[in-house]
Design an enzyme around this catalytic site. Structure first.
Site, short mmCIF file in Angstrom:
data_model
loop_
_atom_site.label_atom_id
_atom_site.label_comp_id
_atom_site.label_asym_id
_atom_site.label_seq_id
_atom_site.Cartn_x
_atom_site.Cartn_y
_atom_site.Cartn_z
N CYS A 79 0.84 -1.20 0.00
CA CYS A 79 0.00 0.00 0.00
C CYS A 79 0.87 1.25 0.00
O CYS A 79 2.00 1.25 0.51
CB CYS A 79 -0.88 0.07 1.25
SG CYS A 79 -1.76 -1.44 1.64
N ASP A 80 0.33 2.31 -0.54
CA ASP A 80 0.97 3.61 -0.37
C ASP A 80 -0.07 4.70 -0.56
O ASP A 80 -1.13 4.47 -1.16
CB ASP A 80 2.14 3.83 -1.31
CG ASP A 80 3.13 4.82 -0.71
OD1 ASP A 80 4.02 4.39 0.04
OD2 ASP A 80 2.99 6.03 -0.97
#
Length: 203
Positions: A79-80
């Site tokens: 994720c980012d």
């Protein structure tokens, strides 16, 4: 049991907010932070004129790929999240003084939280999704800002916007649009849909 025995799920993140999102949904998983040079990826993306959504996917993919290389049988979630306000990209503030500067820049303006999630398995990307919640900060006073920074202390350096929506940071806002889990850094409903399709959760 709503979760299959295989594949094992690994969250390629040290984020307590992302862990709490998955735990709240009843998932069994292991959290392993991925050591990637996020600053270098962001700088290259900006230099090449890559849009924020693609840059967020690049960052999420790098994290999932790094952990997935060592554990190819597992389903690895990377994720980012990028904060974008009027074309400017914001990073996590280095200290409380930087957080104060960030919050003053965001005060009274809407900003987007470009939130990417990527899944890797067997050496490659098997799914991706980008959500873009929009949040509008209210015009808060300097007195409130002083009190907020004192109350949150080191927490303001742990998120890209210098706020925790699940904490006192919610008081910074007039309006919030988007899935709450995406604001916390992990778009949960699309991810659960993919996990069901992939056989990791019961359909």
């Amino acid at each position: 049991m709503i979760q299959a025995e295989v594949p094992r799920i690994i969250l390629a993140s040290a984020s307590s907010a992302r862990r709490s999102v998955l735990e709240g949904a009843g998932l069994r998983f292991e959290a392993r932070p991925a050591a990637v040079d996020e600053s270098a990826i962001k700088e290259a993306a900006q230099a090449e004129g890559i849009p924020p959504a693609e840059a967020a996917l690049m960052l999420a993919d790098a994290k999932a790929e790094r952990i997935g290389r060592r554990d190819p049988e597992a389903l690895v979630i990377g994720c980012d999240q990028l904060l974008v306000c009027e074309g400017a990209w914001f990073d996590k503030p280095a200290d409380v003084a930087a957080a104060r500067s960030h919050l003053r820049a965001l005060r009274g303006r809407p900003h987007d939280l470009v939130t990417a999630v990527v899944c890797h398995r067997h050496g490659g990307r098997v799914w991706q999704h980008v959500a873009v919640p929009r949040l509008t900060m209210r015009v808060f006073s300097e007195t409130f800002l002083d009190a907020y920074l004192a109350a949150e202390a080191e927490h303001v350096t742990q998120s890209v916007g210098a706020y925790r929506l699940e904490g006192p940071g919610v008081q910074l806002f007039d309006r919030v649009q988007g899935e709450h889990s995406a604001i916390l850094g992990l778009p949960l409903l699309p991810l659960l849909g993919f996990l069901r399709q992939h056989g990791a959760l019961l359909a």
